[in-house]
Design an enzyme around this catalytic site. Structure first.
Site, mmCIF file in Angstrom:
data_model
loop_
_atom_site.group_PDB
_atom_site.id
_atom_site.type_symbol
_atom_site.label_atom_id
_atom_site.label_comp_id
_atom_site.label_asym_id
_atom_site.label_seq_id
_atom_site.Cartn_x
_atom_site.Cartn_y
_atom_site.Cartn_z
ATOM 1 N N PRO A 2 0.814 -1.216 0.000
ATOM 2 C CA PRO A 2 0.000 0.000 0.000
ATOM 3 C C PRO A 2 0.846 1.265 0.000
ATOM 4 C CG PRO A 2 -0.866 -1.596 1.561
ATOM 5 C CD PRO A 2 0.444 -2.138 1.077
ATOM 6 N N GLU A 3 0.430 2.233 -0.812
ATOM 7 C CA GLU A 3 1.118 3.511 -0.869
ATOM 8 C C GLU A 3 0.276 4.547 -0.123
ATOM 9 O OE1 GLU A 3 2.402 4.473 -4.852
ATOM 10 O OE2 GLU A 3 2.870 2.387 -5.310
ATOM 11 N N LYS A 58 3.563 6.511 4.519
ATOM 12 C CA LYS A 58 2.800 5.267 4.411
ATOM 13 C C LYS A 58 2.502 4.653 5.778
ATOM 14 C CE LYS A 58 5.286 4.412 0.089
ATOM 15 N NZ LYS A 58 6.140 3.484 -0.672
ATOM 16 N N HIS A 104 -5.519 -15.391 10.381
ATOM 17 C CA HIS A 104 -4.551 -14.304 10.260
ATOM 18 C C HIS A 104 -4.995 -13.013 10.944
ATOM 19 C CE1 HIS A 104 -2.334 -16.909 7.614
ATOM 20 N NE2 HIS A 104 -3.363 -17.020 6.805
ATOM 21 N N ARG A 127 0.739 -12.362 5.446
ATOM 22 C CA ARG A 127 2.190 -12.462 5.238
ATOM 23 C C ARG A 127 3.003 -11.929 6.415
ATOM 24 N NH1 ARG A 127 2.975 -10.663 -1.125
ATOM 25 N NH2 ARG A 127 1.023 -11.536 -1.909
ATOM 26 N N ARG A 170 21.025 16.919 -8.353
ATOM 27 C CA ARG A 170 20.901 15.461 -8.222
ATOM 28 C C ARG A 170 20.991 14.791 -9.589
ATOM 29 N NH1 ARG A 170 19.620 13.966 -3.098
ATOM 30 N NH2 ARG A 170 18.789 15.645 -1.764
ATOM 31 N N ARG A 283 12.691 -2.330 -9.931
ATOM 32 C CA ARG A 283 11.245 -2.131 -10.007
ATOM 33 C C ARG A 283 10.823 -1.849 -11.437
ATOM 34 N NH1 ARG A 283 9.693 1.827 -4.918
ATOM 35 N NH2 ARG A 283 10.716 0.628 -3.268
#
EC number: 3.2.2.23
Length: 293
Positions: A2-3, A58, A104, A127, A170, A283
């Protein structure tokens, strides 16, 4: 994982049931998740009143009346389920009966709300990559998980001027810079891909190379803010394990312009290009080489 939009959606879903409620007791069904639970976790929460629910990047934060705060992360598969009489009809809700815990369901918060109604908030995590930690009174902002986080990409906090200052000098690619939590807090892979597409910027372009172009910086800041706002309004994106606190799925994934659309036509009507996928820092990056330069 989740973001920011998913965590903010969960916070908003839990807020009406948790803020102002008193913790009657806590069922802790295992000693750890990703990390061990704090010592005397259940005992320290019992009898405390929940004053506010917050979010930083987050992380979900729960603020108690004695100054203690809980810092929670959903990990890969964590979710909160609400069980309360006025949650009748919602997925995961119940009426006049107590549901059975699943395998769970690792933490159950038994609450008494200000109006006298009871509620159960259940944390489920197959998990077990999520966690719950304590921040003592006055120490939340200096907690190791939070103290180095950058600016929030919501509201007017993120501007072209702020981005220009963050990116100046950068060499790292734009996508890597946007994912750096020390610069901007809470952005993840999905929403960075989407924001860069909206701004018409290549994810491989060096961040410093555009820092001096204020119109470009303003365009990118606006794209980030709009993507995040629309994702929150849509309840986040449900790709694998994420669900909202009421059990519903987010639906922003139906609005993806590039993420997960490799080989499909670019959704920019003036483009005619095709969405491509490359790997950056392990990614997947989705973009249109025709209109993102």
């Amino acid at each position: 994982m989740p973001e920011l939009p998913e965590v903010e959606t969960v916070r908003r879903g839990l807020q009406p049931f948790m803020e102002g409620a008193t913790v009657v007791r806590v069922e802790q069904n295992r000693p750890d998740l990703r990390f061990a639970f704090p010592e005397n976790f259940a005992e320290r929460l019992s009898g405390r009143r929940i004053e506010a629910l917050g979010r930083r990047a987050k992380y979900l934060t729960v603020h108690l009346d004695d100054g203690l705060s809980i810092i929670s992360h959903l990990g890969m598969s964590g979710s909160f389920r609400i069980e309360a009489e006025d949650a009748q009809g919602l997925p995961g809700g119940f009426h006049h009966e107590r549901s059975k815990n699943s395998l769970h369901d690792h933490v159950v918060f038994h609450l008494m709300r200000p109006d006298g109604a009871s509620a159960r908030i259940i944390y489920n995590d197959p998990r077990r990559f999520g966690f719950m930690l304590f921040a003592e009174k006055g120490a939340l902002e200096e907690h190791p998980l939070l103290k180095d986080l950058g600016v929030e990409p919501t509201g007017n906090l993120l501007s072209g001027e702020v981005l220009a200052a963050l990116f100046k000098g950068r060499r790292k690619p734009l996508k890597a810079a946007l994912l750096d939590q020390r610069l901007i807090a809470g952005l993840g892979n999905i929403y960075v891909c989407e924001a860069l597409w909206r701004a018409g910027l290549s994810p491989m372009r060096a961040a410093g190379s555009v820092a001096g172009e204020m119109d470009v910086m303003e365009r990118l800041a606006g794209a980030i803010r709009s993507v995040i706002a629309q994702a929150i309004a849509a309840g986040g994106s449900s790709l694998k394990d994420y669900i909202q606190a009421d059990g519903a799925l987010g639906y922003f994934q139906h609005s993806f312009s590039v993420y997960g659309r490799e080989g499909k036509p670019c959704r920019n009507p003036a483009c005619g290009g095709t969405v491509e996928r490359v790997v950056q820092s392990g990614r997947s990056t989705f973009f249109c080489a025709s209109c993102q330069t």
